[in-house]
Design a protein around this motif. Structure first.
Motif, mmCIF file in Angstrom:
data_model
loop_
_atom_site.group_PDB
_atom_site.id
_atom_site.type_symbol
_atom_site.label_atom_id
_atom_site.label_comp_id
_atom_site.label_asym_id
_atom_site.label_seq_id
_atom_site.Cartn_x
_atom_site.Cartn_y
_atom_site.Cartn_z
ATOM 1 N N UNK A 117 39.029 54.247 71.654
ATOM 2 C CA UNK A 117 39.794 53.917 72.849
ATOM 3 C C UNK A 117 38.969 53.627 74.087
ATOM 4 N N UNK A 118 37.647 53.632 73.994
ATOM 5 C CA UNK A 118 36.818 53.244 75.144
ATOM 6 C C UNK A 118 37.049 51.762 75.432
ATOM 7 N N UNK A 119 37.150 51.424 76.721
ATOM 8 C CA UNK A 119 37.532 50.059 77.088
ATOM 9 C C UNK A 119 36.349 49.103 77.149
ATOM 10 N N UNK A 120 35.114 49.641 77.228
ATOM 11 C CA UNK A 120 33.942 48.762 77.263
ATOM 12 C C UNK A 120 32.754 49.488 76.639
ATOM 13 N N UNK A 121 31.896 48.716 75.969
ATOM 14 C CA UNK A 121 30.698 49.257 75.321
ATOM 15 C C UNK A 121 29.534 48.355 75.715
ATOM 16 N N UNK A 122 28.514 48.941 76.324
ATOM 17 C CA UNK A 122 27.432 48.156 76.915
ATOM 18 C C UNK A 122 26.106 48.512 76.261
ATOM 19 N N UNK A 123 25.413 47.489 75.759
ATOM 20 C CA UNK A 123 24.056 47.663 75.242
ATOM 21 C C UNK A 123 23.135 47.747 76.446
ATOM 22 N N UNK A 124 22.732 48.953 76.789
ATOM 23 C CA UNK A 124 22.069 49.235 78.053
ATOM 24 C C UNK A 124 20.549 49.180 77.930
ATOM 25 N N UNK A 125 19.865 49.629 78.966
ATOM 26 C CA UNK A 125 18.411 49.711 79.016
ATOM 27 C C UNK A 125 18.002 51.108 79.475
ATOM 28 N N UNK A 161 21.780 57.575 86.070
ATOM 29 C CA UNK A 161 20.496 56.920 86.293
ATOM 30 C C UNK A 161 19.482 57.954 86.792
ATOM 31 N N UNK A 162 18.245 57.491 87.030
ATOM 32 C CA UNK A 162 17.221 58.361 87.595
ATOM 33 C C UNK A 162 16.008 58.489 86.694
ATOM 34 N N UNK A 163 14.885 58.821 87.296
ATOM 35 C CA UNK A 163 13.624 58.917 86.562
ATOM 36 C C UNK A 163 13.579 60.101 85.613
ATOM 37 N N UNK A 164 14.479 61.058 85.780
ATOM 38 C CA UNK A 164 14.522 62.196 84.854
ATOM 39 C C UNK A 164 15.373 61.894 83.623
ATOM 40 N N UNK A 165 16.006 60.723 83.569
ATOM 41 C CA UNK A 165 16.874 60.359 82.448
ATOM 42 C C UNK A 165 16.107 59.559 81.392
ATOM 43 N N UNK A 166 16.609 59.602 80.178
ATOM 44 C CA UNK A 166 16.113 58.763 79.076
ATOM 45 C C UNK A 166 14.624 58.945 78.820
ATOM 46 N N UNK A 167 14.168 60.192 78.891
ATOM 47 C CA UNK A 167 12.750 60.471 78.712
ATOM 48 C C UNK A 167 12.367 60.765 77.258
ATOM 49 N N UNK A 168 13.351 60.950 76.382
ATOM 50 C CA UNK A 168 13.061 61.319 74.995
ATOM 51 C C UNK A 168 12.838 60.071 74.140
ATOM 52 N N UNK A 169 11.643 59.940 73.600
ATOM 53 C CA UNK A 169 11.274 58.852 72.681
ATOM 54 C C UNK A 169 11.755 57.472 73.118
ATOM 55 N N UNK A 170 11.388 57.018 74.310
ATOM 56 C CA UNK A 170 11.804 55.674 74.720
ATOM 57 C C UNK A 170 11.206 54.580 73.838
ATOM 58 N N UNK A 171 10.113 54.906 73.126
ATOM 59 C CA UNK A 171 9.471 53.903 72.278
ATOM 60 C C UNK A 171 10.320 53.504 71.069
ATOM 61 N N UNK A 172 11.389 54.273 70.795
ATOM 62 C CA UNK A 172 12.214 53.934 69.628
ATOM 63 C C UNK A 172 13.703 54.001 69.921
ATOM 64 N N UNK A 173 14.102 54.028 71.171
ATOM 65 C CA UNK A 173 15.482 54.364 71.507
ATOM 66 C C UNK A 173 16.377 53.160 71.802
ATOM 67 N N UNK A 174 17.648 53.387 71.494
ATOM 68 C CA UNK A 174 18.739 52.471 71.816
ATOM 69 C C UNK A 174 19.625 53.165 72.837
ATOM 70 N N UNK A 175 20.006 52.458 73.897
ATOM 71 C CA UNK A 175 20.785 53.036 74.990
ATOM 72 C C UNK A 175 22.132 52.316 75.075
ATOM 73 N N UNK A 176 23.213 53.099 75.025
ATOM 74 C CA UNK A 176 24.555 52.524 75.010
ATOM 75 C C UNK A 176 25.466 53.289 75.956
ATOM 76 N N UNK A 177 26.172 52.565 76.829
ATOM 77 C CA UNK A 177 27.169 53.148 77.721
ATOM 78 C C UNK A 177 28.569 52.863 77.188
ATOM 79 N N UNK A 178 29.365 53.911 77.044
ATOM 80 C CA UNK A 178 30.766 53.766 76.672
ATOM 81 C C UNK A 178 31.608 54.073 77.899
ATOM 82 N N UNK A 179 32.406 53.117 78.309
ATOM 83 C CA UNK A 179 33.179 53.237 79.548
ATOM 84 C C UNK A 179 34.638 53.506 79.209
ATOM 85 N N UNK A 180 35.179 54.579 79.796
ATOM 86 C CA UNK A 180 36.592 54.897 79.587
ATOM 87 C C UNK A 180 37.482 53.967 80.401
#
Length: 256
Positions: free
Chosen positions: A219-227, A237-256
């Motif tokens: 039921x999420x209204x939007x799915x975004x292939x993020x960075x 957002x922020x420099x403290x986010x997404x710090x775990x294994x960025x060399x192999x990661x996929x980032x996705x936002x699900x918007x309600x």
């Protein structure tokens, strides 16, 4: 401020956060001043400032009973929050450890507790990217500990998809890994056999299309292939986010 100095400040900040001490870094390091109710699901040692950090008690991730997090087991519990009261949810490198049925339940629970327009941000290993690198540039896996013993990248690739398969003879496969198409190898590598004594093991894999389908069906209204650090939600957002294994990661936002 150069990149090395920024990384040093971010590391110091994360260490202090683990001890319950917080301070604001310079603005150009991009630590966000957060408000609202934000959840960090399956936090492990990644305790984020401004979030309600949630995880299961395990000897692997939390060897002491004094860990500063709210108990939440994705495989057993509903999210302990009311309908539409959460401003954002962050879930980094968790879904690859969980069976698909419980991931489906977690998506539904996240949709329930999120406010309209708010985001569930998912970070997982990127299987499609790793498949391409294994076939075209196996030296990509040189960052992984198994590469030291296998420069073909094969053991690193399999280990990142399925810890159980990596320990089986011929990885439990009927033919060589290189003979499988992408969709085939992803399916056979999903062992989905959670082990309470080893919650760190990968038992599942999620690419963008698989997450998009589940999110849309939920039921999420939007799915975004993020960075990396590029959520559509400023709170995530922020420099403290997404710090775990960025060399192999996929980032996705699900918007309600």
């Amino acid at each position: 401020m150069n990149r090395f100095a920024k990384l040093c400040l971010i590391y110091i900040n994360q260490v202090l956060i683990k001890w319950g001490i917080y301070f604001h870094l310079r603005r150009d390091v991009r630590i966000i001043n957060r408000d609202g109710k934000l959840l960090n699901i399956g936090c492990g040692s990644n305790i984020l400032a401004g979030f309600i950090n949630c995880d299961i008690q395990s000897n692997h991730y939390h060897p002491t009973k004094k860990s500063n997090f709210v108990h939440y087991d994705m495989r057993k519990n509903e999210l302990p929050f009311g309908d539409g009261e959460v401003d954002g949810i962050y879930c980094s490198h968790v879904l690859e450890h969980i069976e698909s049925w419980f991931v489906k339940k977690f998506f539904a629970e996240s949709l329930r507790v999120l406010k309209p327009g708010c985001v569930l941000r998912i970070v997982v290993p990127d299987p499609e990217f790793m498949f391409a690198m294994f076939h075209r540039y196996p030296e990509y896996f040189s960052w992984h500990k198994f590469y030291e013993h296998d420069a073909s990248g094969l053991h690193s690739f399999v280990r990142l998809l399925s810890a159980a398969k990596s320990n089986e003879k011929d990885f439990g496969l009927t033919k060589k890994v290189t003979q499988y198409e992408y969709a085939q190898i992803m399916k056979v590598m999903r062992t989905e056999d959670f082990n309470n004594d080893h919650p760190e093991r990968h038992i599942n894999n999620w690419d963008f299309e698989r997450i998009k389908k589940l999110a849309t069906d939920t039921g999420f209204r939007d799915v975004i292939n993020s960075k990396m650090q590029g959520s559509v939600s400023m709170q995530l957002q922020g420099a403290d986010m997404d710090q775990t294994h960025p060399e192999m990661s996929l980032y996705i936002d699900l918007v309600k």
